[in-house]
Motif scaffolding. Structure first.
Motif, PDB file in Angstrom:
ATOM      1  N   UNK A  94     -13.473   4.290   2.588  1.00  7.89           N
ATOM      2  CA  UNK A  94     -12.623   3.548   1.419  1.00  7.89           C
ATOM      3  C   UNK A  94     -11.361   3.937   1.129  1.00  7.89           C
ATOM      4  N   UNK A  95     -11.417   5.062   1.039  1.00  6.44           N
ATOM      5  CA  UNK A  95     -10.026   6.061   0.834  1.00  6.44           C
ATOM      6  C   UNK A  95      -8.716   5.532   1.818  1.00  6.44           C
ATOM      7  N   UNK A 131       0.779  -1.116  -0.081  1.00  6.86           N
ATOM      8  CA  UNK A 131       0.032  -0.236  -0.033  1.00  6.86           C
ATOM      9  C   UNK A 131       0.880   1.193  -0.103  1.00  6.86           C
ATOM     10  N   UNK A 132       2.179   1.185   0.599  1.00  4.92           N
ATOM     11  CA  UNK A 132       2.902   2.343   0.451  1.00  4.92           C
ATOM     12  C   UNK A 132       3.564   2.633  -0.923  1.00  4.92           C
ATOM     13  N   UNK A 158      -3.708  13.025  -3.756  1.00  8.34           N
ATOM     14  CA  UNK A 158      -3.766  12.072  -2.938  1.00  8.34           C
ATOM     15  C   UNK A 158      -3.244  10.682  -3.332  1.00  8.34           C
ATOM     16  N   UNK A 159      -3.398  10.570  -4.680  1.00 12.47           N
ATOM     17  CA  UNK A 159      -3.136   9.259  -5.077  1.00 12.47           C
ATOM     18  C   UNK A 159      -1.862   9.557  -5.463  1.00 12.47           C
ATOM     19  N   UNK A 175      -7.934  14.855  -5.150  1.00  5.86           N
ATOM     20  CA  UNK A 175      -7.912  13.382  -5.098  1.00  5.86           C
ATOM     21  C   UNK A 175      -6.952  12.676  -5.900  1.00  5.86           C
ATOM     22  N   UNK A 225      -7.718   2.084   1.600  1.00  5.46           N
ATOM     23  CA  UNK A 225      -6.616   1.844   0.637  1.00  5.46           C
ATOM     24  C   UNK A 225      -5.372   2.719   0.631  1.00  5.46           C
ATOM     25  N   UNK A 226      -5.328   3.677   1.828  1.00  6.09           N
ATOM     26  CA  UNK A 226      -3.875   3.963   2.146  1.00  6.09           C
ATOM     27  C   UNK A 226      -3.409   3.358   2.898  1.00  6.09           C
ATOM     28  N   UNK A 227      -1.909   3.551   3.418  1.00  3.22           N
ATOM     29  CA  UNK A 227      -1.228   2.708   4.178  1.00  3.22           C
ATOM     30  C   UNK A 227      -1.471   2.638   5.637  1.00  3.22           C
ATOM     31  N   UNK A 235      -3.633   5.430  -5.522  1.00 11.39           N
ATOM     32  CA  UNK A 235      -4.908   5.061  -5.988  1.00 11.39           C
ATOM     33  C   UNK A 235      -5.869   6.370  -6.219  1.00 11.39           C
ATOM     34  N   UNK A 236      -6.383   6.582  -7.525  1.00 13.01           N
ATOM     35  CA  UNK A 236      -7.450   7.362  -7.622  1.00 13.01           C
ATOM     36  C   UNK A 236      -8.758   6.682  -7.852  1.00 13.01           C
ATOM     37  N   UNK A 237      -9.574   6.884  -7.220  1.00 21.00           N
ATOM     38  CA  UNK A 237     -10.939   6.023  -7.102  1.00 21.00           C
ATOM     39  C   UNK A 237     -11.956   6.864  -8.115  1.00 21.00           C
TER      40      UNK A 237
END
Ligand SMILES: Nc1ncnc2c1ncn2[C@@H]1O[C@H](COP(=O)(O)OP(=O)(O)O)[C@@H](O)[C@H]1O
Ligand SMILES: [Mg+2]
Lengths: 330, 273
Positions: free
Chosen positions: B109-110, A80-81, A147-148, A144, B113-115, A85-87
């Motif tokens: 959800x965000x 995850x690091x 943030x991704x 967003x 998905x983040x660490x 991700x951009x939803x």
């Protein structure tokens, strides 16, 4: 970090069911490091489901999945690091300012990009102290995206990144994707816009009803580069098409020849035209557009219904057209 | 075996990793606090409400005494009562609604998905609720003491324990109730209504007579017991124990049940409608 060399993502026989609906039905593909990979398909095709499984958000029912060498099912933090991700739907805390949100999320990563740099990259530098609730929809969406990418991801997932954008904003988003790609990131993007896939992706998989129906570079997708071209023209009123050197058929008020060797057919036709003194009115040569291919590949059947055998497309000739095909005898 | 898998699981947070994560809890706590205090409605409902009610109720009968609570001044009852209200409002009412909103708008959800590790997120939420509760209790005690001459407890540890148990258990109840609320629109009605009905049954506004049917009903729910546990440290001057172990036990049982429901039912993504 040990991981299989040049492959960023590999998916083998992926399946996912929601109750009675099997949303992903045996999907396989590979994405190389540094590649921009497009998952192209209509709404409900299973793009988001597939991507969310790769992101570790959703479990899977079957299949082998490796993302940067990890199985995403256990949501390893190290994975995850390293992904961004951009939803499809953006969501940012309304009560925090742009800078606060960026700073907070930056703290989740071991080596984040500087907050000011990200604000600059997504065009929100001037809004850094504005509360998220006060941003326009497009600005929230850009935040967003920020943030991704704040964690300096090696692999970025963009789920329909430009849906709902105006043309200018789309171009901006495309430029950002290209610059991220130039920076070395691997990118997986989903879209239902053909032009977006064509503009951005090195390779595209077309997904329909949970299955991949074609895969390849956008320029040769579905055998687009080797499939037949269509030559169209009209003859003057008083001329009959029976004396033409190639068989034609009528499409509306035009005559059409479908061929995989348009050079030879053109040569025959124009030679005939000059010799007989009969003009070929409005002569045009057309290849399948990506849109034609896409529409054919994804046409037919309800979501969850059976899919036309992908094998029918294997030779690059869309089903149902072979009868009209004509290739000059050697 | 794939070497990636090995390194993926062999990384427990300890030593420097744990320090880093605790620092992350502190950071996240800061943003939880910002979000809470900037959400005027939530902050007003939790902190403002209890202060206003304490002022109104006490001003209207501050020096009256009530037999039901051992001939104490009524304000001596309302002060701990509204302190308990503040804890429950922050943890159950506010957290419950906030979690539904965050789930339905995709914020959870965000985060998923983040660490950020799940325990860091929930640790920060819990810590944030504790801060709100502390601020609230301090505010009420100051008002009670200086406006109405409320006698403060001499067993502060008992009050602190009630506060901690209250924060933990009612936060669990807040998470649990958020999992049964289907949509943002129904969050306020379901959560606030259930909260106020229980408050009403549990003697926040008027002390319950021992043995009354209301007392029997409220005995099964945690709200009444937390109010009693907050009251006990103030009552000890009359010779009663400041440690309301039985009441805290009941609250803890509710907290445990809520935790099980919360863990089982928790969802990180919006409900599909
Ligand atoms: N959480 C879910 N629960 C049930 N069905 C779902 C869920 N998510 C998606 N689906 C269904 O699965 C199918 C694929 O959806 P999705 O992956 O979102 O497709 P796409 O992103 O290509 O539009 C759709 O029919 C959708 O309604
Ligand atoms: Mg989608």
């Amino acid at each position: 970090m040990a991981e299989p060399g040049a492959t960023a993502v590999s998916v083998q026989g992926l399946r996912k069911r929601y109750g009675d609906l099997e949303a992903v039905r045996g999907v396989s593909f590979q994405v190389a490091r540094g590649e921009v990979f497009g998952l192209l398909g209509p709404n409900g095709a299973g793009k988001t489901t597939a991507v969310e499984i790769l992101e570790g958000f959703r479990g899977r029912d079957a299949g082998e999945v490796r993302v940067l060498g990890y199985d995403p099912a256990s949501r390893p933090r190290a994975l995850r690091e390293r992904i961004g991700i951009v939803l499809q739907e953006c969501a940012v805390e309304p009560y925090l300012t742009v800078r606060e949100v960026l700073r907070r999320n930056a703290s989740y990563y071991p080596a984040p990009r500087p907050v000011a740099e990200v604000a600059e990259l997504v065009g929100l530098a001037a809004m850094a102290d504005v509360k998220v609730a006060k941003l326009s929809g497009g600005q929230q969406r850009r935040l967003d995206v920020g943030l991704g990418i704040i964690g300096r991801p090696e692999l970025i997932f963009l789920d329909e990144p430009t849906t709902g954008f105006d043309p200018t904003a789309r171009r901006g988003a495309w430029d950002l994707v290209r610059s991220l790609s130039d920076g070395g990131a691997t990118i997986i993007l989903t879209t239902h816009y053909m032009d977006e896939a064509e503009a951005l992706a090195d390779r595209v998989a077309v997904i329909a009803r949970g299955q991949i129906v074609a895969e390849g570079p956008p320029s040769s997708l579905g055998g687009r580069d080797v499939s037949e071209a269509k030559l169209r023209f009209r003859l003057p009123e008083d001329c009959s098409s029976t004396s033409l050197p190639v068989p034609v058929h009528e499409v509306g008020d035009l005559l059409e020849v479908a061929t995989t060797d348009e050079v030879e057919v053109l040569h025959l036709l124009t030679g005939w035209s000059l010799a007989e003194g009969v003009p070929l009115l409005g002569l045009s040569v057309e290849r399948l557009t990506l849109e034609d291919v896409y529409l054919r590949l994804t046409a037919g059947g309800d979501a969850g219904g059976t899919v036309g055998a992908p094998g029918a497309l294997a030779d690059g000739v869309p089903a149902g057209r072979s009868a009209e095909r004509w290739t000059p005898a050697p | 075996m794939d070497p990636g898998t090995v390194s993926a699981i062999a990384a427990p947070a300890s030593g420097p990793g744990l320090v880093r994560d605790l620092r992350l809890v502190a950071r996240q706590l800061r943003y939880e606090q910002l979000a809470f205090w900037r959400n005027r409605t939530g902050a007003l409902f939790t902190v403002g409400f209890s202060v206003i009610f304490l002022l109104l109720l006490s001003a209207s009968g501050a020096n009256q005494r009530s037999n039901v609570i051992g001939n104490l001044k009524i304000v001596q009852y309302y002060t701990p009562g509204f302190a308990a209200y503040g804890v429950m409002s922050a943890c159950y009412n506010n957290l419950g609604i906030v979690l539904v909103v965050r789930r339905e708008t995709g914020l959870l959800k965000r985060l998923r998905l983040s660490p950020i590790p799940t325990w860091v997120l929930f640790g920060a939420i819990l810590a944030s609720n504790a801060v709100i509760a502390l601020v609230q209790v301090a505010l009420l005690l100051l008002i009670g003491r200086f406006a109405f001459g409320v006698v403060l407890p001499d067993q502060w540890a008992a009050l602190l324990l009630a506060l901690l148990v209250g924060v933990v258990c009612f936060s669990a109840l807040g998470v649990a109730i958020s999992t049964v609320v289907p949509s943002q629109d129904s969050a306020g009605p379901i959560i606030s209504l259930s909260f106020f009905v229980l408050l009403f049954l549990s003697g926040l506004w008027f002390p319950l007579k021992a043995g009354s049917s209301l007392a029997k009903i409220s005995n099964y729910f945690p709200v009444h017991h937390l109010i009693v546990a907050f009251f006990a440290p103030f009552e000890s001057k009359l010779g009663a124990s400041p440690w309301a172990w039985g009441d805290l036990g009941t609250v803890a049982i509710w907290g445990a049940i809520a935790t099980i429901i919360a863990v089982r039912r928790f969802a990180w993504e919006p409900r599909r409608h």
